[in-house]
Scaffold this active site. Structure first.
Site, PDB file in Angstrom:
ATOM      1  CB  ILE A 192      -1.195  -0.167   1.349  1.00 23.60           C
ATOM      2  CG1 ILE A 192      -2.009  -1.136   0.972  1.00 23.60           C
ATOM      3  CG2 ILE A 192      -1.850   1.360   1.242  1.00 23.60           C
ATOM      4  CD1 ILE A 192      -2.637  -1.547   2.381  1.00 23.60           C
ATOM      5  CG  ASP A 233       9.381  -0.683   5.479  1.00 27.34           C
ATOM      6  OD1 ASP A 233       9.859  -1.623   6.308  1.00 27.34           O
ATOM      7  OD2 ASP A 233       8.306  -1.103   4.788  1.00 27.34           O
ATOM      8  CB  ALA A 270      -2.095   2.412   8.680  1.00 18.03           C
ATOM      9  NE  ARG A 271      -6.308  -2.496  11.837  1.00 18.49           N
ATOM     10  CZ  ARG A 271      -6.546  -2.711  10.329  1.00 18.49           C
ATOM     11  NH1 ARG A 271      -6.978  -1.476   9.645  1.00 18.49           N
ATOM     12  NH2 ARG A 271      -6.943  -3.577   9.877  1.00 18.49           N
ATOM     13  CG  ASP A 301     -10.183   5.251   6.585  1.00 18.63           C
ATOM     14  OD1 ASP A 301     -11.653   5.732   6.436  1.00 18.63           O
ATOM     15  OD2 ASP A 301      -9.988   3.938   6.420  1.00 18.63           O
ATOM     16  CD  GLU A 332     -11.682   2.062  13.428  1.00 19.85           C
ATOM     17  OE1 GLU A 332     -11.938   1.182  12.915  1.00 19.85           O
ATOM     18  OE2 GLU A 332     -10.571   2.798  12.897  1.00 19.85           O
ATOM     19  CG  HIS A 377     -11.608   1.016   9.449  1.00 20.83           C
ATOM     20  ND1 HIS A 377     -10.863   0.568  10.450  1.00 20.83           N
ATOM     21  CD2 HIS A 377     -10.962   0.603   8.310  1.00 20.83           C
ATOM     22  CE1 HIS A 377      -9.960  -0.072  10.090  1.00 20.83           C
ATOM     23  NE2 HIS A 377     -10.187  -0.299   8.949  1.00 20.83           N
TER      24      HIS A 377
HETATM   25  C1  GLV Z   1      -8.821  -2.609   6.700  1.00 17.77           C
HETATM   26  O1  GLV Z   1      -8.636  -2.013   7.498  1.00 17.77           O
HETATM   27  C2  GLV Z   1      -7.995  -4.068   6.285  1.00 17.77           C
HETATM   28  O2  GLV Z   1      -7.088  -4.512   7.400  1.00 17.77           O
HETATM   29  O3  GLV Z   1      -8.592  -4.876   5.593  1.00 17.77           O
END
Ligand code: GLV
Length: 326
Positions: free
Chosen positions: A155, A175, A235-236, A260, A265, A284
């Site tokens: 991604i 990374d 991402a998270r 997002d 959540e 999300h």
């Molecule tokens: C979405 O957040 C996923 O992990 O697929």
């Protein structure tokens, strides 16, 4: 087993996945009648498919006939992998580049553009007859700005490609697991988080939620960013200290943030982020395009059936579960 295996599809997935399952399984879809699954349904299930629902050790113990857990998506942080391995349960997921990389990358870029160009306010100014105030909506131009990518997996790379090839941005990436820049992009790989924080005009996060990535971006890291920089997180939520982010935005330490994903959540309505200035949120949904939902549904369903019929699925998040069979 003479009766068909039972698959509990705990959250909505695309029809293509349900149709695949229906060929050989009984499927339980409590969401179709507007409710969560109940204990009796879990107790009957041989497989469970989840999106954001948590599968803890106690959920596994309440499903004594479970043989497989299917995570529709790429992150597996909502499943207790250790507990699943201890119980011999493979956790299949849908990480392949074909499933949702484009969808998440496109949402990441749209959050960046919408934040930088005040998309929500632009829309409101037209609807609210505030045309005369339009000069206050001075936008950010991204051409030749630096995109800082943390996490250069599929991604992160796709976001970098869109931003470089489409918008003419420079790319700096951090990374620790990537030793060489992708050959088809001009990416400056830096050795430290600090370098990417200091150089980025836009910082975008593409990491899983793990103990190592928790609060990777906290008050100190936000303070190292340019005051004109923006933070994008599709991402998270756990990667960013959201209170520190709200404080940094209140102090004008950053241009803004577009998120997002959230630590909780949905976020509590009184969370300080929701009243912080220069923010843009989405619930999300980054992976949610028609195409990607269909591909994830199909892949998770196929792998759940493979596991139920004794075949080894392609994407298993806890491969140790098969170690004894190797
Ligand atoms: C979405 O957040 C996923 O992990 O697929």
């Amino acid at each position: 087993m003479s009766a068909k295996p039972v698959v509990l599809v705990a959250e909505p997935i695309a029809d293509v996945g349900l149709q695949f399952l229906a060929q050989c399984c009984e499927i339980i879809t409590p969401w179709k009648v507007g409710r969560a699954y109940n204990a009796e349904e879990l107790a009957r299930a041989n497989g469970i498919i989840i999106r954001l629902a948590k599968v803890t050790a106690s959920v596994m113990d309440a499903g004594p006939h479970l043989k497989v857990i299917g995570r529709h998506g790429v992150g597996v942080d909502n499943v207790d992998l250790k507990a699943a391995t201890q119980r011999g349960l493979p956790v299949v997921f849908t990480p392949s580049a074909l499933t949702m990389v484009n969808a998440v990358a496109e949402q990441t870029v749209q959050l960046m553009l919408a934040l930088g160009r005040h998309a929500v306010a632009e829309d409101q100014f037209v609807r609210q007859n505030r045309w005369a105030e339009r000069s206050s909506l001075l936008g950010v131009e991204f051409y030749q700005k630096t995109l800082g990518v943390i996490g250069l997996g599929a991604i992160g790379k796709k976001v970098a490609a869109i931003c470089q090839k489409g918008l003419g941005m420079k790319i700096v990436a951090y990374d620790p697991f990537v030793k060489a820049a992708p050959s088809d992009l001009e990416v400056t790989l830096v050795d430290s988080l600090l370098e990417v924080l200091q150089q980025a005009d836009v910082l975008t996060l593409h990491l899983p939620s793990t103990a190592e990535t928790a609060y990777l971006i906290g008050a100190k890291e936000l303070a190292a960013m340019k005051p004109t920089a923006m933070l994008i997180n599709a991402a998270r939520g756990s990667i960013v200290d959201s209170i520190a982010l709200a404080q940094a935005l209140q102090r004008g330490q950053l241009f803004g943030a577009a998120l997002d994903v959230f630590e909780e959540e949905p976020p509590a309505l009184d969370h300080p982020l929701l009243t912080a200035p220069r923010t843009l949120f989405s619930p999300h949904v980054a992976s949610m395009t028609g195409g990607s939902m269909a591909r994830m549904a199909e892949l998770v369903a196929r792998q759940v059936v493979q596991a139920l019929t004794g075949e080894r699925p392609s994407y298993v998040a806890n491969p140790d579960v098969y170690a004894s069979q190797a």
